[in-house]
Design a protein around this motif. Sequence first.
Motif, PDB file in Angstrom:
ATOM      1  N   GLY A 124       2.565  10.225  -6.802  1.00 60.28           N
ATOM      2  CA  GLY A 124       2.813  10.093  -5.368  1.00 60.28           C
ATOM      3  C   GLY A 124       3.018   8.642  -4.952  1.00 60.28           C
ATOM      4  O   GLY A 124       2.581   7.710  -5.634  1.00 60.28           O
ATOM      5  N   GLU A 125       3.650   8.454  -3.818  1.00 56.37           N
ATOM      6  CA  GLU A 125       3.972   7.107  -3.343  1.00 56.37           C
ATOM      7  C   GLU A 125       2.941   6.551  -2.370  1.00 56.37           C
ATOM      8  O   GLU A 125       2.903   5.343  -2.119  1.00 56.37           O
ATOM      9  CB  GLU A 125       5.363   7.117  -2.708  1.00 56.37           C
ATOM     10  CG  GLU A 125       6.450   7.501  -3.724  1.00 56.37           C
ATOM     11  CD  GLU A 125       7.797   7.743  -3.072  1.00 56.37           C
ATOM     12  OE1 GLU A 125       7.891   7.569  -1.838  1.00 56.37           O
ATOM     13  OE2 GLU A 125       8.742   8.112  -3.782  1.00 56.37           O
ATOM     14  N   GLY A 126       2.115   7.416  -1.775  1.00 59.09           N
ATOM     15  CA  GLY A 126       1.020   6.949  -0.919  1.00 59.09           C
ATOM     16  C   GLY A 126       1.461   6.116   0.268  1.00 59.09           C
ATOM     17  O   GLY A 126       0.798   5.140   0.630  1.00 59.09           O
ATOM     18  N   GLN A 127       2.544   6.533   0.916  1.00 60.50           N
ATOM     19  CA  GLN A 127       3.087   5.714   2.000  1.00 60.50           C
ATOM     20  C   GLN A 127       2.132   5.574   3.185  1.00 60.50           C
ATOM     21  O   GLN A 127       2.049   4.510   3.805  1.00 60.50           O
ATOM     22  CB  GLN A 127       4.419   6.311   2.478  1.00 60.50           C
ATOM     23  CG  GLN A 127       5.549   6.202   1.465  1.00 60.50           C
ATOM     24  CD  GLN A 127       6.022   4.767   1.265  1.00 60.50           C
ATOM     25  OE1 GLN A 127       5.637   3.863   1.997  1.00 60.50           O
ATOM     26  NE2 GLN A 127       6.846   4.550   0.256  1.00 60.50           N
ATOM     27  N   ARG A 128       1.396   6.625   3.508  1.00 63.28           N
ATOM     28  CA  ARG A 128       0.556   6.579   4.712  1.00 63.28           C
ATOM     29  C   ARG A 128      -0.625   5.624   4.568  1.00 63.28           C
ATOM     30  O   ARG A 128      -1.177   5.180   5.566  1.00 63.28           O
ATOM     31  CB  ARG A 128       0.057   7.994   5.052  1.00 63.28           C
ATOM     32  CG  ARG A 128       1.149   8.919   5.562  1.00 63.28           C
ATOM     33  CD  ARG A 128       0.583  10.225   6.042  1.00 63.28           C
ATOM     34  NE  ARG A 128      -0.086  10.972   4.976  1.00 63.28           N
ATOM     35  CZ  ARG A 128      -0.737  12.114   5.169  1.00 63.28           C
ATOM     36  NH1 ARG A 128      -0.831  12.631   6.374  1.00 63.28           N
ATOM     37  NH2 ARG A 128      -1.292  12.745   4.141  1.00 63.28           N
ATOM     38  N   LEU A 129      -0.999   5.330   3.324  1.00 63.89           N
ATOM     39  CA  LEU A 129      -2.103   4.398   3.101  1.00 63.89           C
ATOM     40  C   LEU A 129      -1.605   3.031   2.638  1.00 63.89           C
ATOM     41  O   LEU A 129      -2.415   2.174   2.282  1.00 63.89           O
ATOM     42  CB  LEU A 129      -3.066   4.970   2.047  1.00 63.89           C
ATOM     43  CG  LEU A 129      -4.458   5.344   2.558  1.00 63.89           C
ATOM     44  CD1 LEU A 129      -4.362   6.493   3.540  1.00 63.89           C
ATOM     45  CD2 LEU A 129      -5.368   5.732   1.396  1.00 63.89           C
ATOM     46  N   ARG A 130      -0.299   2.810   2.672  1.00 64.62           N
ATOM     47  CA  ARG A 130       0.251   1.599   2.084  1.00 64.62           C
ATOM     48  C   ARG A 130      -0.278   0.334   2.764  1.00 64.62           C
ATOM     49  O   ARG A 130      -0.554  -0.667   2.093  1.00 64.62           O
ATOM     50  CB  ARG A 130       1.786   1.641   2.149  1.00 64.62           C
ATOM     51  CG  ARG A 130       2.476   0.503   1.403  1.00 64.62           C
ATOM     52  CD  ARG A 130       2.081   0.463  -0.073  1.00 64.62           C
ATOM     53  NE  ARG A 130       2.328   1.692  -0.783  1.00 64.62           N
ATOM     54  CZ  ARG A 130       3.473   1.993  -1.387  1.00 64.62           C
ATOM     55  NH1 ARG A 130       4.496   1.153  -1.325  1.00 64.62           N
ATOM     56  NH2 ARG A 130       3.604   3.122  -2.045  1.00 64.62           N
ATOM     57  N   SER A 131      -0.444   0.348   4.083  1.00 66.23           N
ATOM     58  CA  SER A 131      -0.944  -0.857   4.767  1.00 66.23           C
ATOM     59  C   SER A 131      -2.361  -1.189   4.310  1.00 66.23           C
ATOM     60  O   SER A 131      -2.710  -2.364   4.152  1.00 66.23           O
ATOM     61  CB  SER A 131      -0.912  -0.654   6.290  1.00 66.23           C
ATOM     62  OG  SER A 131      -1.702   0.459   6.666  1.00 66.23           O
ATOM     63  N   MET A 132      -3.173  -0.167   4.055  1.00 63.22           N
ATOM     64  CA  MET A 132      -4.542  -0.394   3.598  1.00 63.22           C
ATOM     65  C   MET A 132      -4.569  -0.818   2.138  1.00 63.22           C
ATOM     66  O   MET A 132      -5.260  -1.771   1.764  1.00 63.22           O
ATOM     67  CB  MET A 132      -5.375   0.879   3.794  1.00 63.22           C
ATOM     68  CG  MET A 132      -6.795   0.786   3.237  1.00 63.22           C
ATOM     69  SD  MET A 132      -7.766   2.290   3.520  1.00 63.22           S
ATOM     70  CE  MET A 132      -8.165   2.078   5.262  1.00 63.22           C
ATOM     71  N   THR A 133      -3.820  -0.127   1.282  1.00 61.65           N
ATOM     72  CA  THR A 133      -3.867  -0.442  -0.146  1.00 61.65           C
ATOM     73  C   THR A 133      -3.241  -1.807  -0.435  1.00 61.65           C
ATOM     74  O   THR A 133      -3.627  -2.475  -1.399  1.00 61.65           O
ATOM     75  CB  THR A 133      -3.156   0.646  -0.973  1.00 61.65           C
ATOM     76  OG1 THR A 133      -1.805   0.819  -0.506  1.00 61.65           O
ATOM     77  CG2 THR A 133      -3.884   1.976  -0.848  1.00 61.65           C
ATOM     78  N   ARG A 134      -2.305  -2.236   0.403  1.00 63.60           N
ATOM     79  CA  ARG A 134      -1.709  -3.566   0.210  1.00 63.60           C
ATOM     80  C   ARG A 134      -2.756  -4.658   0.442  1.00 63.60           C
ATOM     81  O   ARG A 134      -2.790  -5.659  -0.279  1.00 63.60           O
ATOM     82  CB  ARG A 134      -0.522  -3.738   1.159  1.00 63.60           C
ATOM     83  CG  ARG A 134       0.262  -5.031   0.911  1.00 63.60           C
ATOM     84  CD  ARG A 134       1.438  -5.157   1.850  1.00 63.60           C
ATOM     85  NE  ARG A 134       2.476  -4.186   1.564  1.00 63.60           N
ATOM     86  CZ  ARG A 134       2.879  -3.248   2.422  1.00 63.60           C
ATOM     87  NH1 ARG A 134       2.310  -3.149   3.625  1.00 63.60           N
ATOM     88  NH2 ARG A 134       3.831  -2.400   2.095  1.00 63.60           N
ATOM     89  N   VAL A 135      -3.608  -4.449   1.425  1.00 68.89           N
ATOM     90  CA  VAL A 135      -4.685  -5.415   1.685  1.00 68.89           C
ATOM     91  C   VAL A 135      -5.684  -5.421   0.533  1.00 68.89           C
ATOM     92  O   VAL A 135      -6.149  -6.476   0.088  1.00 68.89           O
ATOM     93  CB  VAL A 135      -5.400  -5.076   3.016  1.00 68.89           C
ATOM     94  CG1 VAL A 135      -6.647  -5.929   3.189  1.00 68.89           C
ATOM     95  CG2 VAL A 135      -4.459  -5.278   4.191  1.00 68.89           C
ATOM     96  N   ILE A 136      -6.015  -4.236   0.009  1.00 73.83           N
ATOM     97  CA  ILE A 136      -7.022  -4.128  -1.050  1.00 73.83           C
ATOM     98  C   ILE A 136      -6.519  -4.709  -2.362  1.00 73.83           C
ATOM     99  O   ILE A 136      -7.232  -5.459  -3.044  1.00 73.83           O
ATOM    100  CB  ILE A 136      -7.426  -2.651  -1.244  1.00 73.83           C
ATOM    101  CG1 ILE A 136      -8.158  -2.142   0.003  1.00 73.83           C
ATOM    102  CG2 ILE A 136      -8.291  -2.476  -2.487  1.00 73.83           C
ATOM    103  CD1 ILE A 136      -8.407  -0.654   0.001  1.00 73.83           C
ATOM    104  N   SER A 137      -5.274  -4.370  -2.732  1.00 71.64           N
ATOM    105  CA  SER A 137      -4.778  -4.731  -4.058  1.00 71.64           C
ATOM    106  C   SER A 137      -3.885  -5.966  -4.067  1.00 71.64           C
ATOM    107  O   SER A 137      -3.662  -6.567  -5.121  1.00 71.64           O
ATOM    108  CB  SER A 137      -4.002  -3.550  -4.656  1.00 71.64           C
ATOM    109  OG  SER A 137      -2.839  -3.279  -3.875  1.00 71.64           O
ATOM    110  N   GLY A 138      -3.325  -6.329  -2.917  1.00 77.78           N
ATOM    111  CA  GLY A 138      -2.422  -7.471  -2.859  1.00 77.78           C
ATOM    112  C   GLY A 138      -1.007  -7.151  -3.274  1.00 77.78           C
ATOM    113  O   GLY A 138      -0.173  -8.055  -3.376  1.00 77.78           O
ATOM    114  N   ASP A 139      -0.709  -5.865  -3.519  1.00 81.41           N
ATOM    115  CA  ASP A 139       0.654  -5.466  -3.858  1.00 81.41           C
ATOM    116  C   ASP A 139       0.915  -4.077  -3.290  1.00 81.41           C
ATOM    117  O   ASP A 139       0.115  -3.556  -2.517  1.00 81.41           O
ATOM    118  CB  ASP A 139       0.886  -5.504  -5.380  1.00 81.41           C
ATOM    119  CG  ASP A 139      -0.120  -4.671  -6.159  1.00 81.41           C
ATOM    120  OD1 ASP A 139      -0.556  -3.623  -5.637  1.00 81.41           O
ATOM    121  OD2 ASP A 139      -0.475  -5.054  -7.289  1.00 81.41           O
ATOM    122  N   ASP A 140       2.043  -3.472  -3.677  1.00 77.78           N
ATOM    123  CA  ASP A 140       2.441  -2.196  -3.093  1.00 77.78           C
ATOM    124  C   ASP A 140       2.069  -1.000  -3.958  1.00 77.78           C
ATOM    125  O   ASP A 140       2.765   0.020  -3.942  1.00 77.78           O
ATOM    126  CB  ASP A 140       3.963  -2.190  -2.825  1.00 77.78           C
ATOM    127  CG  ASP A 140       4.325  -2.981  -1.584  1.00 77.78           C
ATOM    128  OD1 ASP A 140       3.441  -3.145  -0.717  1.00 77.78           O
ATOM    129  OD2 ASP A 140       5.479  -3.429  -1.483  1.00 77.78           O
TER     130      ASP A 140
END
Length: 326
Positions: free
Chosen positions: A40-56
């Motif tokens: 899955g691409e996880g688009q709905r959580l992308r803003s959160m996961t970008r902060v956590i991981s530093g990437d997409d």
Amino acid sequence: MASTVVTSFSPAVSDATEVGRLLPIRRFKDERWAVILAGGEGQRLRSMTRVISGDDRPKQFCSLVGRGTLLQQTEQRVGVLVPPARTIVVVTSGQERFLDPTNQPGSSVIVQPSNRGTAAAILYGLFSMRDFDAPVALFPADHYMTDYARFMEHVEVAYRAVEEVPSRVILLGVNATTPEPDYGWIRPGAVAAKVSNESLFQVGEFIEKPTPSVARELWHQHCLWNSFVFVGRAHTLLSLVREAEPAFYEIFEDAWTAMASEDESRILSAFYDYLPSVDFSRQVLARCPERLLVMPVANSGWTDLGRPERVLELLDRRASYRTAYL
């Protein structure tokens, strides 16, 4: 297989107490398989996961709740019942870099050229097994449970059930705790079987993401959340796709046959370019409820982490629990 990357993971321990509870139900059986859907691409959580991981990276490759990524936690749960050598993880091209290899033997990873929906990922996983009579459980890689042991005990019962009724697919339906409109729902019918003191109900109806008012009615009627975890014989699952989406199935089967004698990567990429996107729950399972049974699962703390507010709510509950017991 040229497109299969054999790797391994470090299924991180989310909690020592959780692992301790899981170990007593460890029951490997040589014929069992598991497929983990991690593409899955996880688009709905992308803003959160970008902060956590530093990437997409998608959410299944992130540490959102507990220790380890959601995929690692899923592998940990699956590993209670199925050995890594018989576990297949399906990802999409470009996601391999988010996997965490270790020196210990792990699951086989198969890489799709692109995301063509859950039906394509499931077919690819089932064909890769090459053991169509085997029982197989399907697991999304982006769920969380506070009581892994309780949930996996029900998966164990589902494996037993398909030994007794090999023509049926057993779905795990979660006892709803709120009238959640963003989930898929299952309306159970009459009791169809009983295995290990667990009742299996005929599936009466699927309701996908109802309106808030309909969700409240379903909740009051004791309908179940669709966890999208299910167990069946591989040939039974393949037959469901063949009956519900015959053209889609034939394309996939023809391509798989061609890959046996030609360059697999080239064939795979070519046919994925024109393969339609098919949702397994909505376009396959929902069209054949008479072939499905559902087993209710209560008190497992199951959550689909598809929205940022669910992650924040879960983190807040965990923090409150720890504060209360420190």
